[in-house]
Each structure stands twice: as structure tokens, then as C-alpha cells.
Design a protein around this motif. Structure first.
Motif, PDB file in Angstrom:
ATOM      1  N   LEU A 222       0.807  -1.219   0.000  1.00  0.00           N
ATOM      2  CA  LEU A 222       0.000   0.000   0.000  1.00  0.00           C
ATOM      3  C   LEU A 222       0.843   1.272   0.000  1.00  0.00           C
ATOM      4  O   LEU A 222       0.314   2.358   0.190  1.00  0.00           O
ATOM      5  CB  LEU A 222      -0.943   0.003   1.213  1.00  0.00           C
ATOM      6  CG  LEU A 222      -1.940  -1.155   1.293  1.00  0.00           C
ATOM      7  CD1 LEU A 222      -2.859  -0.980   2.490  1.00  0.00           C
ATOM      8  CD2 LEU A 222      -2.761  -1.257   0.016  1.00  0.00           C
ATOM      9  N   ARG A 223       2.124   1.130  -0.213  1.00  0.00           N
ATOM     10  CA  ARG A 223       3.047   2.287  -0.290  1.00  0.00           C
ATOM     11  C   ARG A 223       2.868   3.181   0.954  1.00  0.00           C
ATOM     12  O   ARG A 223       2.590   4.379   0.846  1.00  0.00           O
ATOM     13  CB  ARG A 223       2.790   3.102  -1.565  1.00  0.00           C
ATOM     14  CG  ARG A 223       2.872   2.285  -2.838  1.00  0.00           C
ATOM     15  CD  ARG A 223       2.546   3.097  -4.080  1.00  0.00           C
ATOM     16  NE  ARG A 223       1.227   3.696  -4.034  1.00  0.00           N
ATOM     17  CZ  ARG A 223       0.093   3.036  -4.309  1.00  0.00           C
ATOM     18  NH1 ARG A 223       0.118   1.767  -4.661  1.00  0.00           N
ATOM     19  NH2 ARG A 223      -1.068   3.657  -4.248  1.00  0.00           N
ATOM     20  N   LEU A 224       3.044   2.585   2.123  1.00  0.00           N
ATOM     21  CA  LEU A 224       2.812   3.292   3.380  1.00  0.00           C
ATOM     22  C   LEU A 224       4.087   3.956   3.881  1.00  0.00           C
ATOM     23  O   LEU A 224       5.188   3.463   3.626  1.00  0.00           O
ATOM     24  CB  LEU A 224       2.309   2.312   4.455  1.00  0.00           C
ATOM     25  CG  LEU A 224       1.030   1.547   4.137  1.00  0.00           C
ATOM     26  CD1 LEU A 224       0.716   0.571   5.275  1.00  0.00           C
ATOM     27  CD2 LEU A 224      -0.135   2.496   3.915  1.00  0.00           C
ATOM     28  N   PRO A 225       3.948   5.060   4.608  1.00  0.00           N
ATOM     29  CA  PRO A 225       5.114   5.650   5.277  1.00  0.00           C
ATOM     30  C   PRO A 225       5.574   4.730   6.410  1.00  0.00           C
ATOM     31  O   PRO A 225       4.857   3.800   6.808  1.00  0.00           O
ATOM     32  CB  PRO A 225       4.575   6.976   5.823  1.00  0.00           C
ATOM     33  CG  PRO A 225       3.112   6.754   5.970  1.00  0.00           C
ATOM     34  CD  PRO A 225       2.717   5.812   4.870  1.00  0.00           C
TER      35      PRO A 225
ATOM     36  N   HIS B 238      -0.299  10.733   6.440  1.00  0.00           N
ATOM     37  CA  HIS B 238      -0.796   9.740   7.397  1.00  0.00           C
ATOM     38  C   HIS B 238      -2.285   9.440   7.197  1.00  0.00           C
ATOM     39  O   HIS B 238      -2.666   8.263   7.142  1.00  0.00           O
ATOM     40  CB  HIS B 238      -0.513  10.195   8.833  1.00  0.00           C
ATOM     41  CG  HIS B 238       0.936  10.085   9.199  1.00  0.00           C
ATOM     42  ND1 HIS B 238       1.562  10.938  10.069  1.00  0.00           N
ATOM     43  CD2 HIS B 238       1.903   9.224   8.779  1.00  0.00           C
ATOM     44  CE1 HIS B 238       2.833  10.607  10.193  1.00  0.00           C
ATOM     45  NE2 HIS B 238       3.061   9.573   9.417  1.00  0.00           N
ATOM     46  N   PRO B 239      -3.158  10.450   7.093  1.00  0.00           N
ATOM     47  CA  PRO B 239      -4.565  10.128   6.826  1.00  0.00           C
ATOM     48  C   PRO B 239      -4.772   9.333   5.534  1.00  0.00           C
ATOM     49  O   PRO B 239      -5.620   8.431   5.493  1.00  0.00           O
ATOM     50  CB  PRO B 239      -5.235  11.505   6.748  1.00  0.00           C
ATOM     51  CG  PRO B 239      -4.377  12.386   7.593  1.00  0.00           C
ATOM     52  CD  PRO B 239      -2.981  11.889   7.384  1.00  0.00           C
ATOM     53  N   GLN B 240      -4.005   9.666   4.490  1.00  0.00           N
ATOM     54  CA  GLN B 240      -4.164   8.931   3.236  1.00  0.00           C
ATOM     55  C   GLN B 240      -3.672   7.490   3.368  1.00  0.00           C
ATOM     56  O   GLN B 240      -4.204   6.572   2.730  1.00  0.00           O
ATOM     57  CB  GLN B 240      -3.433   9.652   2.103  1.00  0.00           C
ATOM     58  CG  GLN B 240      -4.098  10.950   1.665  1.00  0.00           C
ATOM     59  CD  GLN B 240      -5.530  10.743   1.234  1.00  0.00           C
ATOM     60  OE1 GLN B 240      -5.835   9.943   0.339  1.00  0.00           O
ATOM     61  NE2 GLN B 240      -6.457  11.454   1.883  1.00  0.00           N
ATOM     62  N   ALA B 241      -2.656   7.277   4.208  1.00  0.00           N
ATOM     63  CA  ALA B 241      -2.198   5.911   4.477  1.00  0.00           C
ATOM     64  C   ALA B 241      -3.257   5.149   5.272  1.00  0.00           C
ATOM     65  O   ALA B 241      -3.547   3.974   4.998  1.00  0.00           O
ATOM     66  CB  ALA B 241      -0.873   5.952   5.240  1.00  0.00           C
ATOM     67  N   GLN B 242      -3.833   5.814   6.278  1.00  0.00           N
ATOM     68  CA  GLN B 242      -4.907   5.188   7.063  1.00  0.00           C
ATOM     69  C   GLN B 242      -6.074   4.817   6.160  1.00  0.00           C
ATOM     70  O   GLN B 242      -6.683   3.745   6.302  1.00  0.00           O
ATOM     71  CB  GLN B 242      -5.358   6.144   8.165  1.00  0.00           C
ATOM     72  CG  GLN B 242      -4.300   6.410   9.232  1.00  0.00           C
ATOM     73  CD  GLN B 242      -4.581   7.664  10.042  1.00  0.00           C
ATOM     74  OE1 GLN B 242      -5.345   8.542   9.620  1.00  0.00           O
ATOM     75  NE2 GLN B 242      -3.961   7.770  11.206  1.00  0.00           N
ATOM     76  N   LEU B 243      -6.390   5.693   5.221  1.00  0.00           N
ATOM     77  CA  LEU B 243      -7.482   5.456   4.274  1.00  0.00           C
ATOM     78  C   LEU B 243      -7.219   4.187   3.461  1.00  0.00           C
ATOM     79  O   LEU B 243      -8.105   3.329   3.312  1.00  0.00           O
ATOM     80  CB  LEU B 243      -7.635   6.669   3.367  1.00  0.00           C
ATOM     81  CG  LEU B 243      -8.655   6.600   2.222  1.00  0.00           C
ATOM     82  CD1 LEU B 243      -9.273   7.984   1.996  1.00  0.00           C
ATOM     83  CD2 LEU B 243      -7.995   6.153   0.915  1.00  0.00           C
ATOM     84  N   ARG B 244      -6.002   4.032   2.945  1.00  0.00           N
ATOM     85  CA  ARG B 244      -5.704   2.857   2.120  1.00  0.00           C
ATOM     86  C   ARG B 244      -5.758   1.570   2.937  1.00  0.00           C
ATOM     87  O   ARG B 244      -6.209   0.527   2.450  1.00  0.00           O
ATOM     88  CB  ARG B 244      -4.331   3.027   1.452  1.00  0.00           C
ATOM     89  CG  ARG B 244      -4.287   4.145   0.425  1.00  0.00           C
ATOM     90  CD  ARG B 244      -3.078   4.057  -0.491  1.00  0.00           C
ATOM     91  NE  ARG B 244      -1.812   4.188   0.202  1.00  0.00           N
ATOM     92  CZ  ARG B 244      -1.258   5.345   0.572  1.00  0.00           C
ATOM     93  NH1 ARG B 244      -1.889   6.483   0.315  1.00  0.00           N
ATOM     94  NH2 ARG B 244      -0.084   5.373   1.172  1.00  0.00           N
ATOM     95  N   ILE B 245      -5.310   1.637   4.193  1.00  0.00           N
ATOM     96  CA  ILE B 245      -5.365   0.448   5.052  1.00  0.00           C
ATOM     97  C   ILE B 245      -6.820   0.054   5.292  1.00  0.00           C
ATOM     98  O   ILE B 245      -7.186  -1.130   5.219  1.00  0.00           O
ATOM     99  CB  ILE B 245      -4.644   0.703   6.388  1.00  0.00           C
ATOM    100  CG1 ILE B 245      -3.152   0.958   6.147  1.00  0.00           C
ATOM    101  CG2 ILE B 245      -4.809  -0.500   7.317  1.00  0.00           C
ATOM    102  CD1 ILE B 245      -2.407   1.446   7.380  1.00  0.00           C
TER     103      ILE B 245
END
Length: 632
Positions: free
Chosen positions: A356-359, A406-413
Motif C-alpha cells: 500500500l506504499r505506506l510511510p 498519514h490520513p491517506q495511508a490510514q485510508l488505504r489500510i
């Protein structure tokens, strides 16, 4: 004719290399300076077949190719130059025949792509940060459409939540004054900014005043200092529009603003008719102002997606929470009416970073307020689900500031856990615009708006162009200003901060919108004066070419491949860099060699060369949204 002459050249070089070596799947790279144009490394093959080095060396002199020249084997590399007579004719014939379509790749598989960009909160005018978002997003839309993809440009309109209610509450009390100003010609978003900012300031003054009770001396002083800052915000707006601000402050003074906006936020999410009509009326006024600004930059959207419609009234945002509890109960915590999603735990246990290309770090996410209203992130997840379900996209490109990583990473998860293909969501993150000592806070009425930025650019361009006769200065100045701003924001990698610099924005000598526009005008003027529309087959490439002519032929040939790579990587800055190099090379050529007054034969070739440059510049400018001018 070839849609991609450079790729045809690569194919020819690879074919010959495979014949010489007896091996396939060879990598073609650009040769080092002084060693030719293209190169194929053969080190791995030679290590397994030492005799191959001698065989390759012996065979290179026997090669016959219409497009390659001076094939040689040096230090493990098979290098080649280009037969510019034959290849140059292929390049120019292709560019001249295809014209506005030169650069497209017909073998690209068309995708359904959603590009969501700008998406500013409808509270105040678009500011300089939104301008970077707008330019990047609109240029991506233009680029992907040029390459043949089916693109839907969308603006996600955040009309729910507390901040919008400040706007609506203030507007409710000064509707007539707002309408009167708009009727007199003031931009709606500028007027509504005053309403939003003053209402916010009154709310902060009320909150801080309540907090003073029972505080110690030091904390008391600090709260008074903070309250005085908000009082000064009101005073600043008073100096700009005393009647409107006085009326607004007076009306709000008898209301507990914070309690009322909280009530309105819940009522709006519940679909209460009176609040819904009020909010829609206020937001639409701001949106009218947005569209006036967007039109100045020729930015258009296929759809405005109202958050309330796609995420709230259909119950989707609340269902997201319940569905997440069912799908991943071990990652959702509940306490005092609030759900918290343990994105950190999910990412670690499910090893989602690469997929998911997460930080490196993803924090937990709160999903709702204790009163039952949803938060922005939850509504954003609902919008993503709505988009994936209703728009049938192969890819969704979301142009959103890097602060939302961070919110966009949370969204993808969350999407992943809910069973959606989260890999289709691309966060096209961009860094902030640094204005030096200028501080920005839209709530406090401090912002460099896109409108003021454009007008400043127009004034500066007018000053540069003063005294030029025969031009509609106002029209040209605005087109140059728009081109300057759009080029500047597209020229820097989104991952880098921009330090805004007018010297660079309006540099007439290199790497700017005006420089590209002026170079195009030069090419246009030559062709216009020649009064000959040179076509494929109406010229011959001379056997003796200058370095500048050769470089221009090669760059025109590289354009489709460059554009293809830019569209795959979504790196607009590489297209900007390419056209800047092309413009620099063309201007060097222009200064050194005659075109119209060249001898017969050479004249026709150089006209074809100029037309090829013009085609590449014009197609690139249209992709980047830089206005195309015939005079400057």
C-alpha cells in the motif's frame, strides 16, 4: 511516419545487437557523452562467453542500417551514433504529419482514471497552496487525456464539518449585506472569507473568555494574549469592511457560537432542511468565486462531488465504521462513544507497507465524535469507496498535500481491510509553498490568494512589456502571467518545497513560462514570415548538419518517448525540463543560423525543423496549460 521515432531507433539498434551477439532481451541505454547516442552493455554476456568480445568487434563494421552510424565496441559497450539524414527525415515527417497528435502513443492501453484535485474547503478564496494543487492536478488531467486515457476530473467539496458551519452561521446573519457586495461586483469567495474568518474569531474570543475564569496569573496572561490576537483579526477586517464586520459581530455577540456550530454540524449531517438550505446557499457562493478563479487558468472539472451527498446522506460514512468493526474487529477500539482504528497495528501485523506504499509510521485514527457525527477521515474513506464503486476507475489519483500522508495511508489500510483494491488509490503528494516571512492562516484572514498572485504577476508582466507596440497588452500580460505561474508550479518536483521567487517565475532567458512562450513565438514568427506551410516530403535533410540542428532533430524524436515516460511516472517536472532544454537549444540555433534567408534546400529543411520544434512546444504547452501566443 512513426508515432515514436525514438522507440523505432531503439528497436533497430536492439535488432542489430541481437544479430551480432545471438542473444535477446538486451538493454538499450543512452551512451555516455563522447561515446555516441545509444549504448548496450554486454559485460554480463562477455563474462559467460569471452570470445564474444572479438566476435562483436569484428561484426560491427559489417552492419548496414538506415538509422545507425559508426557502430563500435568500446570497453564492453556496443555504442552507436545516429544517421541523422535518414533518422532526421523520419522524425520530421512524423512530427509534421501528426502535428497536434505528435507525442501520443497509440499502443497505450486506455484506462479509466479519476483525478481529484484542488478540492479546497469552501470557506475562503483559493490560496497559493491551492494553486500548486490546481496546476499539478489540471496538468495531469491534460497529460493523461492527451495520451488517450479516459479521465474524469473531480473536485471533492467538503461541505460538512464544523468549519463550514462557521461560514453558514455567519452568513445567516448578514445575508443581505453579502448579496449587496456581490451585486456590486465583489468576488463571492472574497466576501464570504470575511464572514468565515470573523465568525471564527468571535468564537475564539468567546471560548478564551470563558477559559479565563479561575486561571492563575501566568496562564491568565497567556490566554488574554491569545484572545487579543483574535480581537486583532476582527479589527483587521473592520478596516476593510466596517459595515459588514460590525453587523456580524453584533449579531454573533448574543450567541454561543461554538455550541451553535456544533448543533448545526449534527443537524446538517442529519439532513435538517433549514440548515441544509443555508449551508448549500453559503457554499455555492464560495464555489462561484472558485470558478471565477479557475476560469482564469482554464481549469475545468467534470464533476463537483459534495461530501454530504457521496458520504453522509447515503449513510456510507457511518457504515464504514460498522463494516470495519465487522471486517477487522481486532483493529477497532471503542470507548465513550468513539471508535479508534488501530492503523499502526494493522500495518505491522499484516505487513502492508510495500503493498500500500505506506510511510514508515502510521498512527491510529479516530473515526467519529462522541455525539455521533463523523470525522473528515471517515467521510474521506466513504468518498473513496463511492468513487471506486461508481466511477469504475483503474486508478484514482488524489492530489493532496504531503501533510495528509498519514490520513491517506490510514485510508488505504481501511480500504484494504474492507475488501477494496486500495492499490488503485494514488496519493499524489505535494509539498508546501514557502513564502519567506509571509505567514498564512485563512481563519485569521492571512493568505496569498490565487487572485492576488495572478494580479501581481499581470502587473509585473505589464511592466516588462511596456512600450511594445501593436499588442493587446492586457490580453498578452494575462496570458503570460498564467503561463508563468503554471510553468513554475509544474517545474518543481511535488516532493520538494517551493520557495516562491518572482525572479525565476518571470525569467525571460530560461526555464520559465514566458521563456517557453517567447520561444514558441519565435518559431511561429519564422514560419509566418516564410509564408510556407512545409509538409512531409517537401524538404531534404542535408548531409552536413550543425551540432544544434542535430541536437534539435534528436530531441524532437525523443518527445513521444519522454511524454510516455512522464505519463507513466506522473512526473510533470520531467516534461518541463525537456521543453526548457529544447527551447534553449532552439534559441542557440536561432541566433546562429538563418532560416528564411538560407540557401535553397537548406531553407526548406530548416523550416521543417522549426515547424517540428513548434509542434513539440505547442503540444507540451497545451498539456501544461500554458497559453499559446502568436505574438509577445
Amino acid at each position: 511516419m512513426e508515432y515514436n521515432p525514438y522507440r523505432a531507433l531503439i528497436k533497430e539498434f536492439r535488432r542489430i545487437a541481437e544479430e551480432i551477439t545471438g542473444s535477446g532481451d538486451l538493454q538499450v541505454i543512452r551512451a555516455r557523452a563522447g561515446f555516441g547516442y545509444l549504448s548496450i552493455p554486454l559485460h554480463d554476456l562477455i563474462r559467460g562467453r569471452p570470445e564474444l568480445a572479438r566476435e562483436v568487434n569484428d561484426k560491427t563494421s559489417l552492419v548496414k542500417s538506415p538509422y545507425l552510424a559508426n557502430l563500435r565496441f568500446i570497453n564492453g559497450f556496443l555504442n552507436t551514433d545516429v544517421n541523422l539524414v535518414n533518422y532526421g527525415k523520419l522524425v520530421l515527417d512524423s512530427a509534421l504529419a501528426l502535428g497536434p497528435s505528435y507525442g501520443k502513443s497509440p499502443d497505450v492501453k486506455p484506462l479509466n482514471i479519476v483525478v481529484e484535485h484542488t478540492s479546497a474547503n469552501p470557506l475562503h478564496p483559493l490560496h497559493i497552496g491551492h494553486c500548486r494543487n490546481m496546476v499539478l492536478g489540471d496538468s495531469l488531467v491534460r497529460l493523461l487525456r492527451f495520451m488517450g486515457h479516459r479521465v474524469s476530473a473531480r473536485f471533492y467539496l467538503d461541505d460538512t464539518g464544523i468549519q463550514v458551519m462557521y461560514l453558514a452561521l455567519g452568513y445567516r446573519h448578514v445575508k443581505d449585506l453579502v448579496r449587496r457586495r456581490i451585486e456590486l461586483g465583489l468576488k463571492p469567495d472574497q466576501v464570504m472569507w470575511i464572514v468565515y474568518s470573523v465568525t471564527n474569531a468571535v468564537a475564539e474570543v468567546q471560548r478564551l473568555t470563558r477559559m479565563l475564569e479561575g486561571k492563575g496569573e501566568e496562564e491568565y496572561r497567556e490566554l488574554v494574549r491569545e484572545r487579543d490576537e483574535w480581537v486583532s483579526v476582527i479589527a483587521d477586517w473592520l478596516s476593510k469592511d466596517k459595515e459588514l464586520v460590525d453587523s456580524l459581530v453584533k449579531a454573533l455577540s448574543s450567541i454561543d457560537v461554538n455550541s451553535e456550530v456544533a448543533r448545526m454540524a449534527k443537524a446538517y449531517e442529519d439532513g435538517e432542511l433549514g440548515v441544509k438550505e443555508l449551508v448549500r446557499e453559503a457554499v455555492n457562493l464560495v464555489l462561484r468565486g472558485f470558478e471565477e478563479t479557475l476560469n482564469q487558468f482554464d481549469v475545468k472539472f467534470d464533476q463537483y462531488d459534495w461530501e454530504s451527498e457521496v458520504a453522509v446522506y447515503n449513510g456510507l460514512a457511518k457504515r464504514v465504521i460498522m463494516d470495519l468493526v465487522k471486517a477487522a474487529p481486532s483493529y477497532v477500539e471503542f470507548k465513550d462513544g468513539v471508535y479508534v482504528f488501530r492503523a499502526d497495528k494493522a500495518a505491522a501485523e499484516l505487513k502492508l507497507w510495500d503493498e500500500l506504499r505506506l510511510p514508515k509510521f502510521v498512527p491510529p485514527a479516530t473515526l467519529n465524535r462522541s455525539d455521533g457525527t463523523t470525522l473528515y477521515l471517515t467521510r474521506d474513506v466513504a468518498y473513496a469507496i463511492w468513487c471506486l464503486t461508481n466511477c469504475n476507475p483503474d486508478m484514482v489519483v488524489r492530489v493532496i498535500a504531503v501533510e495528509q500522508t498519514h490520513p491517506q495511508a490510514q485510508l488505504r489500510i481501511m480500504l484494504k481491510l474492507l475488501g477494496f483494491d486500495a492499490s488503485r488509490i494514488v496519493h499524489y503528494a505535494y509539498e508546501m509553498v514557502n513564502l519567506g516571512d509571509v505567514k498564512m492562516s485563512s481563519r485569521r484572514g492571512q493568505a496569498v490568494t490565487v487572485d492576488s498572485l495572478l494580479e501581481d504577476a499581470v502587473r509585473r508582466v505589464r511592466a516588462i512589456a511596456s512600450g511594445r507596440g501593436g499588442l493587446n497588452i492586457d490580453e498578452v500580460a494575462r496570458a503570460v502571467a498564467v503561463g508563468a505561474i503554471r510553468y513554475y508550479f509544474a517545474s518543481v518536483s511535488p516532493s520538494k518545497q517551493i520557495v516562491f521567487d518572482w525572479g525565476r517565475v518571470l525569467d525571460m532567458n530560461q526555464n520559465s513560462g514566458p521563456f517557453i512562450q517567447y520561444t514558441y513565438v519565435r518559431a511561429y514568427s519564422i514560419l509566418n514570415k516564410a509564408n510556407v506551410d512545409v509538409e512531409p516530403g517537401q524538404y531534404t535533410v542535408p548531409t552536413s548538419l550543425s551540432q544544434e540542428e542535430g541536437n534539435l532533430l534528436l530531441m524532437i524524436g525523443e518527445f513521444p518517448e519522454t511524454l510516455l515516460k512522464v505519463s507513466e511516472d506522473l512526473k510533470l517536472e520531467n516534461l518541463v525540463s525537456f521543453i526548457n532544454r529544447l527551447a534553449l537549444e532552439f534559441n542557440t540555433f536561432y541566433e546562429k543560423y538563418p532560416v528564411i534567408n538560407a540557401e535553397p534546400g537548406v531553407r526548406e529543411f530548416r523550416l521543417a525543423l522549426v515547424k517540428g520544434v513548434r509542434v513539440v512546444l505547442e503540444n507540451s504547452m497545451r498539456i501544461l496549460g500554458i497559453p499559446v501566443l502568436s505574438r509577445m
